[in-house]
Scaffold this active site. Structure first.
Site, PDB file in Angstrom:
ATOM      1  N   GLU A 109      -3.910   4.669   2.824  1.00 39.97           N
ATOM      2  CA  GLU A 109      -3.074   3.729   2.071  1.00 39.97           C
ATOM      3  C   GLU A 109      -3.780   3.322   0.785  1.00 39.97           C
ATOM      4  O   GLU A 109      -4.964   3.002   0.811  1.00 39.97           O
ATOM      5  CB  GLU A 109      -2.829   2.451   2.892  1.00 39.97           C
ATOM      6  N   THR A 143       0.850  -1.196   0.000  1.00 40.18           N
ATOM      7  CA  THR A 143       0.000   0.000   0.000  1.00 40.18           C
ATOM      8  C   THR A 143       0.878   1.235   0.000  1.00 40.18           C
ATOM      9  O   THR A 143       1.741   1.388   0.864  1.00 40.18           O
ATOM     10  CB  THR A 143      -0.892   0.040   1.251  1.00 40.18           C
ATOM     11  N   ASN A 172       1.490   4.646   1.031  1.00 39.22           N
ATOM     12  CA  ASN A 172       0.929   5.496   2.091  1.00 39.22           C
ATOM     13  C   ASN A 172       1.020   6.961   1.677  1.00 39.22           C
ATOM     14  O   ASN A 172       2.062   7.404   1.209  1.00 39.22           O
ATOM     15  CB  ASN A 172       1.693   5.273   3.400  1.00 39.22           C
TER      16      ASN A 172
HETATM   17  P1  ADP Z   1       5.046   0.774   3.634  1.00 39.80           P
HETATM   18  O1  ADP Z   1       4.695   0.269   4.977  1.00 39.80           O
HETATM   19  O2  ADP Z   1       6.321   1.563   3.585  1.00 39.80           O
HETATM   20  O3  ADP Z   1       3.881   1.541   3.029  1.00 39.80           O
HETATM   21  P2  ADP Z   1       4.317  -1.460   1.942  1.00 39.80           P
HETATM   22  O4  ADP Z   1       4.686  -2.863   2.229  1.00 39.80           O
HETATM   23  O5  ADP Z   1       2.898  -1.038   2.169  1.00 39.80           O
HETATM   24  O6  ADP Z   1       5.310  -0.517   2.754  1.00 39.80           O
HETATM   25  O7  ADP Z   1       4.742  -1.172   0.447  1.00 39.80           O
HETATM   26  C1  ADP Z   1       4.416   0.091  -0.116  1.00 39.80           C
HETATM   27  C2  ADP Z   1       5.286   0.508  -1.256  1.00 39.80           C
HETATM   28  O8  ADP Z   1       5.294  -0.499  -2.269  1.00 39.80           O
HETATM   29  C3  ADP Z   1       4.721   1.747  -1.906  1.00 39.80           C
HETATM   30  O9  ADP Z   1       5.152   2.926  -1.254  1.00 39.80           O
HETATM   31  C4  ADP Z   1       5.250   1.635  -3.330  1.00 39.80           C
HETATM   32  O10 ADP Z   1       6.503   2.286  -3.429  1.00 39.80           O
HETATM   33  C5  ADP Z   1       5.425   0.126  -3.538  1.00 39.80           C
HETATM   34  N1  ADP Z   1       4.431  -0.506  -4.402  1.00 39.80           N
HETATM   35  C6  ADP Z   1       4.746  -1.437  -5.351  1.00 39.80           C
HETATM   36  N2  ADP Z   1       3.640  -1.863  -5.986  1.00 39.80           N
HETATM   37  C7  ADP Z   1       2.587  -1.205  -5.439  1.00 39.80           C
HETATM   38  C8  ADP Z   1       1.182  -1.232  -5.712  1.00 39.80           C
HETATM   39  N3  ADP Z   1       0.647  -2.013  -6.659  1.00 39.80           N
HETATM   40  N4  ADP Z   1       0.370  -0.424  -4.969  1.00 39.80           N
HETATM   41  C9  ADP Z   1       0.904   0.362  -3.998  1.00 39.80           C
HETATM   42  N5  ADP Z   1       2.226   0.423  -3.713  1.00 39.80           N
HETATM   43  C10 ADP Z   1       3.088  -0.355  -4.436  1.00 39.80           C
HETATM   44 MG    MG Z   2       1.904   0.781   3.031  1.00 38.77          MG
END
Ligand code: ADP
Ligand code: MG
Length: 307
Positions: free
Chosen positions: A242, A175, A177
């Site tokens: 998110e 997601t 954020n």
């Molecule tokens: P965080 O806790 O830092 O938000 P996540 O595990 O939720 O980590 O991963 C989020 C990151 O993954 C986003 O900030 C983006 O850079 C990347 N990302 C890759 N593919 C997607 C997608 N389909 N939708 C949203 N974010 C994605």
């Molecule tokens: Mg996230």
């Protein structure tokens, strides 16, 4: 026939029900043909992937349910937006009262009257549509809030920030954020309702290093605005916004601006007592509902807002 999932803690009762049904109209239980299927356990043990359903019926059983609030919470989570939860007793309050008097252990609760029903659903995503509470008939019809189109689509735009780095990727749904203080204003002075929304999203300025041309296009998205109660406990943590974009990006895009056009609301936020597996199943259902909603004519203009 309709698709029906029969739920009972007693395998013998389920077996008898299936036998009676199949004698009248045999159905194949393999494949996706509409059928009567059985789940052994209580309503709280039914996984979200069995839903979303149009209606959950508690017929001649609600007084026997020990944790009535937990059961209603689980039922509301299985119902689709706008779906119904029905508590019925065809023999009504008087008969049920005699049953309860005879065996208070098996029937720990009276059928809820209007006041008790309001208390029971307080804080749950349910409202009372109608209540028939007569000596010889009882039927309470409750409704899960309908998925609704917003009065007008909302446009959010902000750089993607780091989240908790805990979970989303392991859940299979990264997601992106967004900083809440930069986007919640778009929801108006009353602020956002907490829950899951759907819309279109576009990454405005993908990093030329590592990203693919397709990463700059608009894609359907589900958006969660909430306090992550499944992770943070009942009270929840800080507000998070998110966005899970339904596209497989070639590279991460932290720091890059994301534009999101929000078309409507799918479901209120709720805590999943089943923990992460229950949440994962719900996210899969949310994605399916978002795709279905975005395919409808009322959201045809939404994609253009992020282009
Ligand atoms: P965080 O806790 O830092 O938000 P996540 O595990 O939720 O980590 O991963 C989020 C990151 O993954 C986003 O900030 C983006 O850079 C990347 N990302 C890759 N593919 C997607 C997608 N389909 N939708 C949203 N974010 C994605
Ligand atoms: Mg996230």
């Amino acid at each position: 026939m309709e698709d029906i999932l029969a739920v009972d803690v007693s395998p013998a009762m389920l077996g008898a029900g299936l036998a009676r049904h199949n004698a009248a109209s045999p159905t194949s239980l393999s494949g996706n043909a509409p059928a009567l299927r059985a789940w052994t356990g209580d309503i709280e043990s039914v996984p979200t992937y069995q839903g979303p359903v149009d209606a959950v019926f508690f017929n001649s059983v609600f007084g026997n349910v020990h944790d009535q609030r937990g059961a209603l919470d689980a039922a509301s989570g299985l119902a689709r937006p706008g779906g119904r939860v029905v508590l019925s007793h065809p023999l009504g309050r008087a008969w049920h009262g005699r049953l309860r008097a005879a065996d208070p252990e098996a029937v720990p609760h009276a059928l809820p009257d209007a006041g008790a029903l309001d208390a029971l659903i307080a804080g749950l995503p349910l409202r009372v549509v109608s209540l028939i509470d007569e000596a010889d008939c009882y039927a309470a019809v409750l409704e899960v809030p309908p998925g609704f189109a917003l009065p007008a689509p909302l446009l959010l735009e902000a750089p993607v920030v780091a989240g908790f780095g805990r979970g989303s990727r392991q859940l299979g749904t990264p997601t992106a954020n967004l900083p809440p203080d930069q986007v919640v204003g778009a929801f108006g002075p009353a602020g956002p309702s907490l829950g899951v929304y759907f819309g279109w999203a576009r990454l405005l300025d993908p990093d030329p290093e590592g990203s693919a041309p397709a990463d700059a296009a608009p894609y359907p998205a589900v958006l969660n605005v909430g306090r992550r109660p499944t992770f943070e406990g009942q009270a929840g943590g800080d507000l998070t916004v998110e966005v899970h974009v339904l596209h497989r990006y070639a590279a991460d895009f932290y720091g890059r601006p994301l534009r999101v056009a929000v078309g409507g609301f799918l479901r209120p936020e709720r805590r999943f007592a089943g923990g992460v597996p229950a949440l994962v199943a719900q996210i899969a259902a949310d994605i399916g509902m978002a795709r279905a909603a975005l395919g409808g004519p009322e959201h045809a203009g939404l994609r253009g807002m992020v282009e």
